[in-house]
Design a protein around this motif. Structure first.
Motif, PDB file in Angstrom:
ATOM      1  N   VAL A 192      29.957  43.482  38.997  1.00 41.72           N
ATOM      2  CA  VAL A 192      30.587  44.516  39.819  1.00 41.72           C
ATOM      3  C   VAL A 192      31.108  43.899  41.113  1.00 41.72           C
ATOM      4  CG1 VAL A 192      30.251  46.735  40.970  1.00 41.72           C
ATOM      5  CG2 VAL A 192      29.102  46.276  38.806  1.00 41.72           C
ATOM      6  N   GLN A 193      30.332  42.970  41.687  1.00 42.74           N
ATOM      7  CA  GLN A 193      30.784  42.287  42.895  1.00 42.74           C
ATOM      8  C   GLN A 193      32.066  41.501  42.634  1.00 42.74           C
ATOM      9  OE1 GLN A 193      29.289  42.278  46.278  1.00 42.74           O
ATOM     10  NE2 GLN A 193      31.466  41.761  46.339  1.00 42.74           N
ATOM     11  N   ASN A 194      32.142  40.828  41.478  1.00 37.73           N
ATOM     12  CA  ASN A 194      33.358  40.094  41.110  1.00 37.73           C
ATOM     13  C   ASN A 194      34.540  41.044  40.964  1.00 37.73           C
ATOM     14  OD1 ASN A 194      31.898  37.736  41.078  1.00 37.73           O
ATOM     15  ND2 ASN A 194      31.622  37.701  38.861  1.00 37.73           N
ATOM     16  N   PHE A 195      34.263  42.210  40.384  1.00 33.12           N
ATOM     17  CA  PHE A 195      35.288  43.239  40.206  1.00 33.12           C
ATOM     18  C   PHE A 195      35.819  43.690  41.561  1.00 33.12           C
ATOM     19  CE2 PHE A 195      36.080  47.918  39.488  1.00 33.12           C
ATOM     20  CZ  PHE A 195      37.227  47.768  38.740  1.00 33.12           C
ATOM     21  N   GLN A 196      34.909  43.961  42.503  1.00 31.44           N
ATOM     22  CA  GLN A 196      35.313  44.411  43.835  1.00 31.44           C
ATOM     23  C   GLN A 196      36.071  43.308  44.575  1.00 31.44           C
ATOM     24  OE1 GLN A 196      32.515  46.774  46.181  1.00 31.44           O
ATOM     25  NE2 GLN A 196      32.895  45.441  47.936  1.00 31.44           N
ATOM     26  N   THR A 197      35.600  42.073  44.460  1.00 37.40           N
ATOM     27  CA  THR A 197      36.258  40.951  45.140  1.00 37.40           C
ATOM     28  C   THR A 197      37.674  40.751  44.618  1.00 37.40           C
ATOM     29  OG1 THR A 197      34.138  39.854  45.510  1.00 37.40           O
ATOM     30  CG2 THR A 197      36.116  38.484  45.645  1.00 37.40           C
ATOM     31  N   LEU A 198      37.831  40.849  43.292  1.00 33.45           N
ATOM     32  CA  LEU A 198      39.163  40.697  42.701  1.00 33.45           C
ATOM     33  C   LEU A 198      40.126  41.736  43.275  1.00 33.45           C
ATOM     34  CD1 LEU A 198      41.182  39.539  40.639  1.00 33.45           C
ATOM     35  CD2 LEU A 198      40.242  41.147  38.966  1.00 33.45           C
ATOM     36  N   ILE A 199      39.678  42.973  43.348  1.00 35.47           N
ATOM     37  CA  ILE A 199      40.535  44.052  43.862  1.00 35.47           C
ATOM     38  C   ILE A 199      40.884  43.809  45.328  1.00 35.47           C
ATOM     39  CG2 ILE A 199      40.624  46.513  44.407  1.00 35.47           C
ATOM     40  CD1 ILE A 199      38.789  46.946  41.946  1.00 35.47           C
ATOM     41  N   GLU A 200      39.880  43.430  46.119  1.00 35.21           N
ATOM     42  CA  GLU A 200      40.095  43.288  47.557  1.00 35.21           C
ATOM     43  C   GLU A 200      40.905  42.051  47.927  1.00 35.21           C
ATOM     44  OE1 GLU A 200      36.145  43.443  49.117  1.00 35.21           O
ATOM     45  OE2 GLU A 200      36.063  45.656  49.082  1.00 35.21           O
ATOM     46  N   THR A 201      40.987  41.078  47.032  1.00 38.69           N
ATOM     47  CA  THR A 201      41.727  39.846  47.331  1.00 38.69           C
ATOM     48  C   THR A 201      43.062  39.763  46.607  1.00 38.69           C
ATOM     49  OG1 THR A 201      40.507  38.671  45.572  1.00 38.69           O
ATOM     50  CG2 THR A 201      39.631  38.536  47.822  1.00 38.69           C
ATOM     51  N   ASN A 202      43.399  40.806  45.856  1.00 40.62           N
ATOM     52  CA  ASN A 202      44.678  40.848  45.149  1.00 40.62           C
ATOM     53  C   ASN A 202      45.452  42.046  45.682  1.00 40.62           C
ATOM     54  OD1 ASN A 202      46.617  41.758  43.019  1.00 40.62           O
ATOM     55  ND2 ASN A 202      45.810  39.998  41.898  1.00 40.62           N
ATOM     56  N   SER A 203      46.536  41.784  46.385  1.00 34.61           N
ATOM     57  CA  SER A 203      47.241  42.863  47.081  1.00 34.61           C
ATOM     58  C   SER A 203      47.762  43.930  46.130  1.00 34.61           C
ATOM     59  CB  SER A 203      48.390  42.283  47.913  1.00 34.61           C
ATOM     60  OG  SER A 203      49.293  41.552  47.096  1.00 34.61           O
ATOM     61  N   GLU A 204      48.253  43.524  44.950  1.00 35.22           N
ATOM     62  CA  GLU A 204      48.786  44.513  43.997  1.00 35.22           C
ATOM     63  C   GLU A 204      47.669  45.396  43.458  1.00 35.22           C
ATOM     64  OE1 GLU A 204      51.115  42.741  40.955  1.00 35.22           O
ATOM     65  OE2 GLU A 204      52.581  41.871  42.320  1.00 35.22           O
TER      66      GLU A 204
ATOM     67  N   SER B 289      33.901  53.927  44.187  1.00 34.76           N
ATOM     68  CA  SER B 289      33.842  53.585  42.768  1.00 34.76           C
ATOM     69  C   SER B 289      32.923  52.420  42.475  1.00 34.76           C
ATOM     70  CB  SER B 289      35.246  53.278  42.256  1.00 34.76           C
ATOM     71  OG  SER B 289      35.830  52.229  42.993  1.00 34.76           O
ATOM     72  N   SER B 290      32.845  51.414  43.372  1.00 34.51           N
ATOM     73  CA  SER B 290      32.015  50.250  43.074  1.00 34.51           C
ATOM     74  C   SER B 290      30.544  50.637  42.924  1.00 34.51           C
ATOM     75  CB  SER B 290      32.176  49.185  44.161  1.00 34.51           C
ATOM     76  OG  SER B 290      31.792  49.690  45.415  1.00 34.51           O
TER      77      SER B 290
ATOM     78  N   SER C 142      46.955  45.054  34.384  1.00 34.07           N
ATOM     79  CA  SER C 142      46.718  43.732  34.960  1.00 34.07           C
ATOM     80  C   SER C 142      45.872  42.859  34.037  1.00 34.07           C
ATOM     81  CB  SER C 142      46.004  43.871  36.313  1.00 34.07           C
ATOM     82  OG  SER C 142      45.481  42.631  36.731  1.00 34.07           O
ATOM     83  N   ASN C 143      46.374  41.659  33.719  1.00 39.75           N
ATOM     84  CA  ASN C 143      45.619  40.725  32.891  1.00 39.75           C
ATOM     85  C   ASN C 143      44.331  40.287  33.575  1.00 39.75           C
ATOM     86  OD1 ASN C 143      47.498  40.747  30.795  1.00 39.75           O
ATOM     87  ND2 ASN C 143      48.688  39.083  31.683  1.00 39.75           N
ATOM     88  N   GLN C 144      44.399  40.076  34.902  1.00 43.99           N
ATOM     89  CA  GLN C 144      43.204  39.666  35.641  1.00 43.99           C
ATOM     90  C   GLN C 144      42.123  40.735  35.580  1.00 43.99           C
ATOM     91  OE1 GLN C 144      45.575  38.604  39.344  1.00 43.99           O
ATOM     92  NE2 GLN C 144      43.959  37.072  39.473  1.00 43.99           N
TER      93      GLN C 144
END
Length: 391
Positions: free
Chosen positions: A47-59, A74-75, A114-116
């Protein structure tokens, strides 16, 4: 018949893909929000990885803000759900229940492609709900739901299990979910007739389409459908143009293994990575069961497994079985490989965690005719039942 007909909606609801009522869904979501708001638990790594991905990817960050504007955190909700096995009750798959409103937005449609995002593992399950307590999968209501279509037989006579053992002998939630049938249950119909095609899954009929073209798009209440994309641009795809598509959806409470519809040799097994929570763009913002009406669309985008089988019956020839994941159902496992010979009814593989949809595709030369009772959307189709044939 319209995809949103009362019969189809009722079948989709009974299959566990719709809450019994909007009130049940609202009550559950509010309860989850209250519970996680009182917690101070650290986020799980996934879940932390999920949140980090969202917060570090502007789109992705912009997309999630569009989806969840003025919505609960949601997290924290994901952190709770991912640690729990789904209970039996009046709602559907929990991640889908949380995200269904977001899926029904333009921001959700764009973001969930999103593929990521789709590369992140989505669920981890335990067996704490394999009990006879309220909400448990061995409670009376759950057992009734899982045995409704088996002529009054009890669970242990239908599925391999041991009611006297802890968790009825299942090693995990997933072990229970991919449970096997007892010998003599759902035996192969018309086994002596090589011209018969049998059902690959225990499912409800969604659609039968004929004369499907390479990049044909048919629109039934806004449902795009692309045979070439379904087959992942496979070199064998041109053989199926102008052919027939049979599609059904499985029940969350049902049997989740796949079986060979024809006797022949497995020519190819293709695993196709795809999306989790994507619905048809033509249904965005609608309230008339948009995900139900997106089941044809997701066959081109969702995670899926393609199994090409060359039938020994020349009238059938090459055909393709496609297992398609729905929402958080992202794992499709094939148990056959290229070169294996399969008899009608033999196991091909299984879904993990939830009900899903599946497709059978036949070449135009096969000229498949479906039997009476297997042409009405929403009707029950038993695995290994005789569903059609070739002359």
């Amino acid at each position: 018949m319209s995809r949103s007909s009362p019969q189809m909606i009722n079948a989709f609801q009974r299959a566990g893909w719709l809450p019994l009522s909007e009130a049940d869904l609202i009550k559950w979501v509010k309860g989850v929000v209250i519970e996680v708001s009182k917690r101070d638990a650290p986020l799980l790594p996934v879940v932390q990885n999920f949140q980090t991905l969202i917060e570090t990817n502007s789109e992705l960050y912009m997309g999630f803000n569009q989806m969840f504007e003025q919505q609960p955190p949601s997290s924290l909700i994901f952190n709770k759900i991912i640690q729990e096995a789904p209970f039996y009750g009046p709602i559907g798959p929990p991640f889908y229940m949380v995200l269904s409103a977001a899926m029904n937005t333009q921001g959700g449609f764009t973001t969930f492609l999103s593929n990521q995002l789709n590369a992140i593992p989505c669920v981890a399950r335990i067996r704490s709900v394999l009990t006879n307590n309220p909400g448990g999968w061995f409670s009376s209501p759950a057992l009734k739901a899982m045995t409704d279509n088996f002529d009054g037989l009890p669970f242990e006579q239908i599925f391999v299990s041991d009611p006297s053992a802890q968790y009825w002998g299942y090693k995990s939630w997933d072990d229970f979910f991919v449970r096997t049938l007892q010998p003599g249950i759902r035996t192969l119909q018309a086994a002596e007739n090589p011209n018969v095609i049998n059902a690959a899954c225990e499912s409800q009929l969604y659609n039968i389409s004929k004369k499907v073209q390479e990049r044909d798009t048919f629109w039934i209440k806004g449902e795009p459908y692309s045979l070439l994309d379904m087959l992942n641009q496979d070199e064998a795809a041109p053989q199926f143009m102008g052919g027939t598509v049979f599609q059904g959806f499985l029940s969350v409470t049902g049997y989740h293994r796949w079986h060979a519809p024809v006797t022949g040799v497995v020519r190819k097994v293709v695993k196709v990575p795809g999306t989790y929570f994507c619905q048809s763009p033509a249904t965005l913002g609608e309230t008339d069961n948009p995900y139900l009406r997106s089941l044809a669309f997701i066959t081109s985008l969702a995670t899926r497994m393609l199994i090409f089988i060359k039938s020994e019956n020349e009238r059938i020839g090459l055909m393709c079985f496609i297992a398609v994941g729905m929402t958080e159902v992202s794992t499709c496992e094939a148990t056959v490989k290229e070169g294996d010979r399969v008899e009608r009814g033999d196991e091909l593989g299984m879904f993990h965690f939830g009900g899903s949809t599946h497709v059978l595709i036949f070449r135009p030369e096969a000229n498949v005719k479906f039997f009476d009772g297997v042409d009405n959307p929403g009707s029950m189709v038993e695995v290994r039942a005789a569903i059609g044939g070739v002359a």
